[in-house]
Scaffold this motif. Structure first.
Motif, PDB file in Angstrom:
ATOM      1  N   LEU A 246       0.843  -1.188   0.000  1.00 47.93           N
ATOM      2  CA  LEU A 246       0.000   0.000   0.000  1.00 47.93           C
ATOM      3  C   LEU A 246       0.883   1.245   0.000  1.00 47.93           C
ATOM      4  N   ASN A 247       1.019   1.863  -1.160  1.00 46.44           N
ATOM      5  CA  ASN A 247       1.797   3.085  -1.291  1.00 46.44           C
ATOM      6  C   ASN A 247       1.250   3.904  -2.464  1.00 46.44           C
ATOM      7  N   SER A 248       1.902   5.005  -2.775  1.00 46.19           N
ATOM      8  CA  SER A 248       1.430   5.888  -3.843  1.00 46.19           C
ATOM      9  C   SER A 248       1.458   5.198  -5.199  1.00 46.19           C
ATOM     10  N   ARG A 249       2.385   4.250  -5.390  1.00 45.80           N
ATOM     11  CA  ARG A 249       2.464   3.551  -6.675  1.00 45.80           C
ATOM     12  C   ARG A 249       1.257   2.636  -6.875  1.00 45.80           C
ATOM     13  N   LEU A 250       0.781   2.019  -5.794  1.00 43.20           N
ATOM     14  CA  LEU A 250      -0.427   1.196  -5.888  1.00 43.20           C
ATOM     15  C   LEU A 250      -1.606   2.055  -6.360  1.00 43.20           C
ATOM     16  N   LEU A 251      -1.728   3.238  -5.797  1.00 48.41           N
ATOM     17  CA  LEU A 251      -2.799   4.137  -6.197  1.00 48.41           C
ATOM     18  C   LEU A 251      -2.636   4.573  -7.651  1.00 48.41           C
ATOM     19  N   GLY A 252      -1.409   4.977  -8.009  1.00 51.11           N
ATOM     20  CA  GLY A 252      -1.171   5.509  -9.347  1.00 51.11           C
ATOM     21  C   GLY A 252      -1.258   4.476 -10.457  1.00 51.11           C
ATOM     22  N   TYR A 253      -0.797   3.262 -10.193  1.00 48.47           N
ATOM     23  CA  TYR A 253      -0.745   2.227 -11.229  1.00 48.47           C
ATOM     24  C   TYR A 253      -2.022   1.398 -11.326  1.00 48.47           C
ATOM     25  N   TYR A 254      -2.770   1.293 -10.216  1.00 49.23           N
ATOM     26  CA  TYR A 254      -3.903   0.366 -10.203  1.00 49.23           C
ATOM     27  C   TYR A 254      -5.239   1.040  -9.841  1.00 49.23           C
ATOM     28  N   PHE A 255      -5.292   1.720  -8.703  1.00 41.37           N
ATOM     29  CA  PHE A 255      -6.566   2.317  -8.280  1.00 41.37           C
ATOM     30  C   PHE A 255      -7.041   3.386  -9.267  1.00 41.37           C
ATOM     31  N   VAL A 256      -6.163   4.341  -9.547  1.00 45.62           N
ATOM     32  CA  VAL A 256      -6.557   5.501 -10.363  1.00 45.62           C
ATOM     33  C   VAL A 256      -6.978   5.120 -11.786  1.00 45.62           C
ATOM     34  N   PRO A 257      -6.189   4.313 -12.532  1.00 49.11           N
ATOM     35  CA  PRO A 257      -6.639   3.937 -13.876  1.00 49.11           C
ATOM     36  C   PRO A 257      -7.978   3.201 -13.870  1.00 49.11           C
ATOM     37  N   LEU A 258      -8.195   2.370 -12.852  1.00 51.05           N
ATOM     38  CA  LEU A 258      -9.451   1.621 -12.770  1.00 51.05           C
ATOM     39  C   LEU A 258     -10.631   2.570 -12.575  1.00 51.05           C
ATOM     40  N   LEU A 259     -10.464   3.573 -11.720  1.00 49.35           N
ATOM     41  CA  LEU A 259     -11.539   4.536 -11.485  1.00 49.35           C
ATOM     42  C   LEU A 259     -11.717   5.479 -12.673  1.00 49.35           C
ATOM     43  N   ASN A 260     -10.632   5.813 -13.325  1.00 47.75           N
ATOM     44  CA  ASN A 260     -10.688   6.736 -14.464  1.00 47.75           C
ATOM     45  C   ASN A 260     -11.366   6.133 -15.682  1.00 47.75           C
ATOM     46  N   CYS A 261     -11.318   4.815 -15.817  1.00 40.09           N
ATOM     47  CA  CYS A 261     -11.820   4.177 -17.041  1.00 40.09           C
ATOM     48  C   CYS A 261     -13.311   4.430 -17.245  1.00 40.09           C
ATOM     49  N   ALA A 262     -14.052   4.648 -16.153  1.00 39.81           N
ATOM     50  CA  ALA A 262     -15.490   4.907 -16.283  1.00 39.81           C
ATOM     51  C   ALA A 262     -15.731   6.175 -17.082  1.00 39.81           C
ATOM     52  N   GLY A 263     -15.025   7.250 -16.732  1.00 43.00           N
ATOM     53  CA  GLY A 263     -15.193   8.504 -17.449  1.00 43.00           C
ATOM     54  C   GLY A 263     -14.559   8.506 -18.820  1.00 43.00           C
ATOM     55  N   ARG A 264     -13.599   7.616 -19.035  1.00 39.16           N
ATOM     56  CA  ARG A 264     -12.930   7.573 -20.340  1.00 39.16           C
ATOM     57  C   ARG A 264     -13.776   6.870 -21.399  1.00 39.16           C
ATOM     58  N   LEU A 265     -14.522   5.854 -20.996  1.00 41.31           N
ATOM     59  CA  LEU A 265     -15.288   5.075 -21.971  1.00 41.31           C
ATOM     60  C   LEU A 265     -16.797   5.286 -21.865  1.00 41.31           C
ATOM     61  N   GLY A 266     -17.249   5.827 -20.745  1.00 45.49           N
ATOM     62  CA  GLY A 266     -18.692   5.996 -20.570  1.00 45.49           C
ATOM     63  C   GLY A 266     -18.985   7.163 -19.667  1.00 45.49           C
ATOM     64  N   SER A 267     -19.555   6.876 -18.504  1.00 42.15           N
ATOM     65  CA  SER A 267     -19.909   7.923 -17.551  1.00 42.15           C
ATOM     66  C   SER A 267     -19.137   7.747 -16.248  1.00 42.15           C
ATOM     67  N   ALA A 268     -18.553   8.850 -15.777  1.00 47.32           N
ATOM     68  CA  ALA A 268     -17.823   8.820 -14.503  1.00 47.32           C
ATOM     69  C   ALA A 268     -18.748   8.627 -13.313  1.00 47.32           C
ATOM     70  N   GLU A 269     -20.051   8.704 -13.547  1.00 50.59           N
ATOM     71  CA  GLU A 269     -21.022   8.422 -12.483  1.00 50.59           C
ATOM     72  C   GLU A 269     -20.782   7.046 -11.865  1.00 50.59           C
ATOM     73  N   LEU A 270     -20.314   6.099 -12.693  1.00 48.57           N
ATOM     74  CA  LEU A 270     -20.069   4.744 -12.203  1.00 48.57           C
ATOM     75  C   LEU A 270     -18.988   4.748 -11.127  1.00 48.57           C
ATOM     76  N   ALA A 271     -17.897   5.464 -11.380  1.00 48.89           N
ATOM     77  CA  ALA A 271     -16.814   5.551 -10.395  1.00 48.89           C
ATOM     78  C   ALA A 271     -17.290   6.292  -9.145  1.00 48.89           C
ATOM     79  N   TYR A 272     -18.067   7.342  -9.341  1.00 45.16           N
ATOM     80  CA  TYR A 272     -18.596   8.106  -8.205  1.00 45.16           C
ATOM     81  C   TYR A 272     -19.501   7.229  -7.340  1.00 45.16           C
ATOM     82  N   ARG A 273     -20.411   6.488  -7.977  1.00 46.67           N
ATOM     83  CA  ARG A 273     -21.317   5.616  -7.218  1.00 46.67           C
ATOM     84  C   ARG A 273     -20.547   4.548  -6.460  1.00 46.67           C
ATOM     85  N   PHE A 274     -19.443   4.096  -7.058  1.00 49.50           N
ATOM     86  CA  PHE A 274     -18.606   3.095  -6.386  1.00 49.50           C
ATOM     87  C   PHE A 274     -17.975   3.678  -5.121  1.00 49.50           C
ATOM     88  N   LEU A 275     -17.419   4.879  -5.236  1.00 49.96           N
ATOM     89  CA  LEU A 275     -16.716   5.484  -4.106  1.00 49.96           C
ATOM     90  C   LEU A 275     -17.638   5.783  -2.934  1.00 49.96           C
TER      91      LEU A 275
END
Length: 526
Positions: A246-275
């Protein structure tokens, strides 16, 4: 070009600690007890008073966010905070494809409310502010992007407009967090601001904020709170990627791209509802959707990157061009920012990737060495709109302006190929690499922008190379009878066996061997 080893110190654990402490002493080291007060952000106290009054009068409040992780996290923090008051607010996250970035006139026309609070956007929303005024909607802008000459007619909180705030480079979610702190003070609420730092950590990493002062302190504490698994969504993510530390690289390499993909391909509402999800089963279902979307994102991104790279290489004298500028109307606008970043890294120069939409051309710019907003400002005669940060910006222009815009960029002559090697601490032989050295490095986590992972140099013989995961190399190095395992990602080093190399490397913890290994950042034949 190889680094001159003669001018570098021979390191041990104590000297590494001393050099990293010196690095930090160049900026103020803060702690949670002496963070700058909300009142040091211009107009924030007045904004908090306005919001407190709106709550008292039961006014309809709408938060307008953004479709990237910083914007989504800003909305999640505000939603969580208002829930604790408790006071119901509505969250609107624009769709990248149908709404475009941030608050717009068209978006305001669709919203029925008394007050709009922007989060991670709005600093350039001149027209939207005028529409709000005509409709009698009170507009409050909280943003961190670079302001242009003319500001919207609204109450604005932006660290770049706050000379008494010690750090101009904080993310939009951090401004939102400070807004909550100001409301808490104004309304005398019993809410712990620490409880939002696990969310804020995501935004600090995703928007590549400089890890000094306030950003470093908030991210460090945020990682600690994230590790306590208090939030259903982040607990699920932590469990899904449990093999990684658990460090900044985990967030940058895995968490962030996974959350960002919702807004990149569809609606970021999905990531928001998840959080914001409290229900474990519902959160699991959304996570599965996000994982599937992320696989799709990777496939589309890789295809666009290959096409963009080929297009640039086809350009005449591409090796000497100061910018990478490529355009294709068929590219998915949701991935062009990532592609621009990858081109910037590969060709070591600022990169702009453009695709088309109904308004003309839409693009993303990335740079590691020059101010993106300044470059676009100097070429604004060709642009319909632009905005962003030092290293990342968005832009829009008409198709007929593209050739002139590209030509003007190529005449700027501001690109330098020199690499900054300040993060190379010195020479660290293989025999001095152990868990104690790694523990010393861990004390200065989190690493990232402005606090780069320390790099070291040494010379060693390549004993063997094995490929894994496609084109990654697992290397066994030998130096004076000591052998160590090293990894080189995205490159086949077979053929270097029995040769001596000079390598620049960082250290990382290997979960499989439960030991410290080397990550080869660069190398040269000795």
């Amino acid at each position: 070009m190889p680094i001159d080893l003669q001018n570098l110190p021979l390191l041990n654990k104590e000297l590494i600690s001393k050099k990293l402490t010196t690095r930090f002493s160049a900026t103020e080291i803060l702690n949670l007890q002496n963070l700058p007060l909300p009142s040091t952000l211009n107009d924030l106290s007045e904004i908090a008073q306005k919001i407190a009054q709106a709550i008292k009068e039961q006014k309809r409040i709408v938060v307008v966010g953004d479709y990237d992780v910083d914007g989504v996290v800003s909305c999640a923090i505000l939603q969580d905070f208002f829930k604790r008051i408790p006071y119901k607010i509505a969250i609107v996250i624009p769709n990248r494809f149908s709404d475009g970035y941030g608050i717009s006139s068209a978006l305001v026309e669709r919203i029925e409310c008394d007050m709009i609070i922007t989060a991670d956007n709005g600093i350039n929303a001149i027209e939207a502010a005028e529409v709000c005024k005509k409709r009698g909607i009170e507009l409050i802008i909280t943003d961190h992007h670079t302001p242009q000459e003319i500001l919207p007619d609204a109450l604005i909180c932006n660290p770049k407009l706050s000379p008494n705030f010690p750090e101009s480079e904080i993310c939009g979610a951090c401004v939102a967090w400070y807004l909550c702190a100001a409301i808490k003070k104004e309304m005398n609420l019993q809410v712990s601001m620490l409880e939002f730092l696990d969310l804020l950590a995501l935004a600090i990493v995703s928007d590549v904020m400089p890890l000094r002062g306030i950003n470093w302190v908030l991210l460090k504490k945020g990682l600690e709170i994230l590790g306590q698994n208090k939030r259903v969504s982040l607990s699920l993510l932590r469990n899904h990627f449990k093999k990684y530390p658990l460090n900044s690289r985990l967030l940058g390499y895995y968490f962030v791209p996974l959350l960002n993909c919702a807004g990149r391909l569809g609606s970021a509402e999905l990531a928001y509802r998840f959080l914001i999800q409290d229900d474990f089963k519902a959160a699991c279902e959304i996570l599965e959707e996000l994982l599937e979307l992320n696989w799709q994102r990777k496939a589309i991104q890789n295809q666009v990157f290959l096409e963009a790279k080929e297009e640039f290489i086809r350009q005449e004298n591409f090796e000497t061009l100061p910018f990478v500028v490529v355009c294709n109307p068929n590219w998915n606008e949701g991935v062009i920012g990532i592609v621009a970043a990858k081109l910037c890294e590969e060709f070591e120069r600022p990169s702009i990737v453009l695709t088309s939409n109904e308004a003309g051309l839409k693009g993303s710019m990335r740079s590691s060495s020059i101010d993106c907003v300044e470059v676009l400002e100097r070429n604004k005669e060709f642009l319909e709109k632009f905005g962003g940060h030092f290293k990342a910006a968005g832009l829009g222009l008409l198709q007929e302006k593209f050739i002139d815009f590209k030509s003007a960029l190529m005449k700027m002559e501001i690109y330098s190929k020199q690499k900054n090697q300040d993060d190379v601490l010195g020479i660290l032989p293989l025999q001095r690499i152990d868990r104690e050295v790694f523990k010393t490095l861990s004390e200065f986590e989190p690493y990232g922008e402005g606090n780069a992972i320390p790099k070291f140099v040494t010379r060693a013989k390549v004993l063997s190379v094995k490929l894994f995961g496609g084109n990654n190399s697992k290397v066994i190095l030998e130096q004076e009878g000591i052998t160590k395992e090293a990894l080189r990602f995205f490159e086949n080093l077979q053929g270097y066996e029995n040769q001596e190399i000079e390598l620049v490397y960082s250290l990382q913890w290997d979960c499989f061997s439960s030991d410290v290994i080397l990550k080869i950042e660069d190398y040269f034949l000795a």
